[in-house]
Design a protein around this motif. Sequence first.
Motif, short mmCIF file in Angstrom:
data_model
loop_
_atom_site.label_atom_id
_atom_site.label_comp_id
_atom_site.label_asym_id
_atom_site.label_seq_id
_atom_site.Cartn_x
_atom_site.Cartn_y
_atom_site.Cartn_z
N GLY A 112 62.56 11.05 21.90
CA GLY A 112 63.91 11.15 22.45
C GLY A 112 63.85 11.40 23.94
O GLY A 112 62.76 11.54 24.53
N GLY A 113 65.02 11.49 24.57
CA GLY A 113 65.11 11.62 26.02
C GLY A 113 64.56 12.94 26.54
O GLY A 113 63.83 12.97 27.53
N VAL A 117 61.42 13.53 29.12
CA VAL A 117 61.43 14.24 30.40
C VAL A 117 60.37 15.36 30.40
O VAL A 117 59.64 15.54 31.37
N HIS A 147 69.21 16.31 32.29
CA HIS A 147 67.95 15.71 31.88
C HIS A 147 67.52 16.16 30.48
O HIS A 147 66.40 15.88 30.07
N GLY A 148 68.36 16.90 29.78
CA GLY A 148 68.00 17.27 28.42
C GLY A 148 68.31 18.71 28.10
O GLY A 148 68.82 19.47 28.93
N TYR A 227 78.29 10.33 38.70
CA TYR A 227 77.68 9.39 37.76
C TYR A 227 78.33 8.03 37.95
O TYR A 227 79.54 7.91 38.12
N ASP A 253 64.52 8.86 35.92
CA ASP A 253 65.01 9.14 34.56
C ASP A 253 65.96 8.02 34.13
O ASP A 253 67.13 7.99 34.52
N VAL A 255 66.73 7.31 30.94
CA VAL A 255 67.11 7.52 29.54
C VAL A 255 68.45 6.83 29.25
O VAL A 255 68.64 6.19 28.21
N LYS A 282 67.28 6.73 24.38
CA LYS A 282 68.53 6.07 23.97
C LYS A 282 68.38 4.57 23.67
O LYS A 282 68.03 4.19 22.57
N TYR A 412 78.53 15.07 31.63
CA TYR A 412 77.80 14.95 32.88
C TYR A 412 78.57 15.39 34.12
O TYR A 412 78.06 15.36 35.20
N1 PLP Z 1 67.93 12.26 30.58
C1 PLP Z 1 69.17 11.79 30.78
C2 PLP Z 1 69.51 11.12 32.08
C3 PLP Z 1 70.13 11.92 29.79
O1 PLP Z 1 71.38 11.48 30.00
C4 PLP Z 1 69.78 12.55 28.57
C5 PLP Z 1 70.76 12.70 27.48
O2 PLP Z 1 71.89 12.39 27.56
C6 PLP Z 1 68.49 13.04 28.41
C7 PLP Z 1 67.58 12.87 29.43
C8 PLP Z 1 68.09 13.74 27.14
O3 PLP Z 1 68.04 12.83 26.09
P1 PLP Z 1 68.14 13.30 24.56
O4 PLP Z 1 69.54 13.72 24.35
O5 PLP Z 1 67.77 12.05 23.81
O6 PLP Z 1 67.16 14.37 24.35
#
Ligand code: PLP
Length: 462
Positions: A112-113, A117, A147-148, A227, A253, A255, A282, A412
């Motif tokens: 996952g995201g 990171v 970022h998570g 954003y 990043d 994601v 994602k 965000y």
């Molecule tokens: N990085 C960014 C830019 C994100 O928008 C997100 C989640 O929305 C993440 C990292 C974290 O991803 P995850 O929710 O899959 O852990």
Amino acid sequence: MATTTHNLPNPRASEGVWSTLFSSHTFEPVLARAKGIHLYDEEGNEYIDASGGPIAVNLGHGDPRIAETVAKQMEQYSYCHPVMSNRSRAELCEKLADRLPPNLNTTYLVCGGSEAVETAIKVARQYHVARGNSQKYKIISNYDSYHGMTLATMSLSGNPGTQRHFEPMLQKWPKVHQYSPTRKPSGMSEPDWALACAAELDEAIHYAGSQSVAAYIATPVGSGSDYGVVAPPEYWMAVREVCDKHDVLFIDDEVVTGFGRTGKWFAIEHHGIEADIMTLGKGISSLYAPMGAVAVSDKVNEPFEQGVAFVHGFTNAGHPIGCAISSRVVDIIEEDGLVRNAAEIGNYLQEQSAKVRSHQTVREIRGVGLLRVAEMVKNKETLGFFARDTNAETKLQAIALKNGLAFYATLYGSRRGPSKNRGLPLFISPPICITREEVDELLRRLDQTLTDWENDLGVIQI
Ligand code: PLP
């Protein structure tokens, strides 16, 4: 189209307070099935998936080609013991190397995201240690970024509202502003302002002590209240130069922005610079399975290739089912021309959005490809967002649902402070297979949603 209200008994009592995860929302309808850009609840109501889940569902829902892929992979094997190699993983990594910018040829797979990171941070740290720079560990990020939700990724995310709950457990790494057109001093040219924004990073590295800074992480199409903002090329060129000057790795990043979302395979391709590390999530699997990845440049991978052991690994990392799905997702994006579609339909959406943009509460719609953001404000003169006690954010999502639109929460944004003169970002980021006719319908429902919402909040129409 949604016609009824939803008074089902809560079927999720055993799931904990699910509805407060990410943000407050009103996902009362119970999902029954999904097809293309549409979701259907158990009462038969239909909704357009207007934000593509959390800006993540790039293919349409319910693609039979993915179901077929899963069945085939499961017939062969569903898990691969770490002592063995497997084709599912190897094929995906090869496909990714083909589609990624040319300097990123090695991929570490995760789930996952946030994991991506975390992994990127660890790669950056081990890269510097391997090169004898063991004092480099700080990761600089942007105010208002996301970022998570793991502890390390929360240290990067610039939202004090969420950070304060975990304060003693987080790293206090420096933050800088990302490029923002609304902060530009009057009279200054765009390129000069872009350079001034990049200079803030230079200054932050200087004061943190460049010998201690390992990496700078940023999302490539704006962050927080900005954003969807596409910074001028001067900004990204200057950011790259600053990173190089201080031997600081640049982590891109992607994601949210990867896999065609912005009308290119990866958003950094809009900026003409290279990343040292790219994080993916994602859209990599279009959420048909939990997946994430970290692509690293040949330069960064060198120590690992030469034998440095990467101290990492998750039981589910590179899971064969996820890999098979992601490989097929990559193929389908190509076969169906979805990157081009995102670029063309994104422009169409922008052109056709005049009626939505004319609403008192829409400051602007911006973005690139099918990553479009409506900045929602109290009104265009005073800007800012509605006071918390109006429940405006929750109401917006609830009214949208009644009008047949499922929107992702505006996680965000700056959430009012300290950017009091900024609104909340509302993501218009449907699956990138969306057609023109479907965009027309999405915009029609959004126009109706905004009219109903403004009436509910007593917005005086000028
Ligand atoms: N990085 C960014 C830019 C994100 O928008 C997100 C989640 O929305 C993440 C990292 C974290 O991803 P995850 O929710 O899959 O852990």
